[in-house]
Structures are given as C-alpha cells and as structure tokens.
Design a protein around this motif. Structure first.
Motif, PDB file in Angstrom:
ATOM      1  N   MET A 261       0.846  -1.168   0.000  1.00 28.43           N
ATOM      2  CA  MET A 261       0.000   0.000   0.000  1.00 28.43           C
ATOM      3  C   MET A 261       0.899   1.241   0.000  1.00 28.43           C
ATOM      4  O   MET A 261       1.917   1.268   0.681  1.00 28.43           O
ATOM      5  N   GLU A 262       0.513   2.215  -0.747  1.00 28.58           N
ATOM      6  CA  GLU A 262       1.290   3.447  -0.866  1.00 28.58           C
ATOM      7  C   GLU A 262       1.139   4.301   0.397  1.00 28.58           C
ATOM      8  O   GLU A 262       0.098   4.282   1.055  1.00 28.58           O
TER       9      GLU A 262
ATOM     10  N   CYS B  58       2.690  -4.889  15.525  1.00 27.03           N
ATOM     11  CA  CYS B  58       3.739  -5.836  15.148  1.00 27.03           C
ATOM     12  C   CYS B  58       4.151  -5.744  13.677  1.00 27.03           C
ATOM     13  O   CYS B  58       4.863  -6.607  13.180  1.00 27.03           O
ATOM     14  N   PHE B  59       3.740  -4.716  12.983  1.00 24.87           N
ATOM     15  CA  PHE B  59       4.026  -4.611  11.557  1.00 24.87           C
ATOM     16  C   PHE B  59       5.510  -4.769  11.264  1.00 24.87           C
ATOM     17  O   PHE B  59       6.360  -4.203  11.932  1.00 24.87           O
ATOM     18  N   ALA B  60       5.823  -5.550  10.255  1.00 25.75           N
ATOM     19  CA  ALA B  60       7.189  -5.786   9.743  1.00 25.75           C
ATOM     20  C   ALA B  60       8.059  -6.586  10.701  1.00 25.75           C
ATOM     21  O   ALA B  60       9.273  -6.503  10.646  1.00 25.75           O
ATOM     22  N   THR B  61       7.436  -7.384  11.576  1.00 26.67           N
ATOM     23  CA  THR B  61       8.221  -8.198  12.509  1.00 26.67           C
ATOM     24  C   THR B  61       8.107  -9.691  12.212  1.00 26.67           C
ATOM     25  O   THR B  61       8.682 -10.496  12.943  1.00 26.67           O
TER      26      THR B  61
ATOM     27  N   ASP C 284       1.661  -6.648   3.203  1.00 26.24           N
ATOM     28  CA  ASP C 284       2.671  -5.601   3.295  1.00 26.24           C
ATOM     29  C   ASP C 284       3.650  -5.902   4.423  1.00 26.24           C
ATOM     30  O   ASP C 284       4.844  -5.624   4.314  1.00 26.24           O
ATOM     31  N   CYS C 285       3.138  -6.482   5.495  1.00 22.60           N
ATOM     32  CA  CYS C 285       3.968  -6.819   6.645  1.00 22.60           C
ATOM     33  C   CYS C 285       5.048  -7.825   6.252  1.00 22.60           C
ATOM     34  O   CYS C 285       6.221  -7.641   6.577  1.00 22.60           O
ATOM     35  N   PHE C 286       4.637  -8.879   5.572  1.00 23.07           N
ATOM     36  CA  PHE C 286       5.602  -9.898   5.168  1.00 23.07           C
ATOM     37  C   PHE C 286       6.677  -9.297   4.264  1.00 23.07           C
ATOM     38  O   PHE C 286       7.867  -9.577   4.421  1.00 23.07           O
TER      39      PHE C 286
END
Length: 68
Positions: free
Chosen positions: A1-2, A38-41, A57-59
C-alpha cells in the motif's frame, strides 16, 4: 500500500501522520484498532494475525528488513 493511502487511513482514525515512517505509521494504526503493533516483525514469514489488514505488506517489509 502506498504511503499516501496509509496517511489517509491514519487521518481517518484521528492519528496525525506527521513525519512518521511507513512502519511507524502502520504500527500506530494497528494500536488504534486495538491490535498488536507488530508490523514488519514477521521475519520467519509466520504470523497468527490472519485477519490483519496489513498482512501482505507486513511480510514484504519484514523480508526487506530481515536481520542478516
């Protein structure tokens, strides 16, 4: 997502985007929604938050910042 879309979501939840990075901003939104910030963990590609709006997006972000 932008980032502009993310800023719009934040603003709709009365979160001031300011100069927050994409990761910081999404974590603020997650907290505002009552979820774990926890985004991006998900470094191992595993996550039990199957209903999370940010899952894909997180992954991607976790892979990009994965410790070597």
């Amino acid at each position: 997502m932008e980032i502009e879309q993310i800023r719009g979501i934040a603003e709709s939840q009365n979160i001031e985007p300011g100069t927050l990075s994409k990761i910081e901003l999404i974590k603020s939104i997650q907290t505002g929604e009552g979820n774990f910030d926890c985004f991006a963990t998900a470094y191992g590609g595993e996550c039990d938050q199957t209903g999370c709006s940010w899952r894909e997006d997180c992954f991607e972000s976790a892979r990009a910042g994965e410790p070597s």
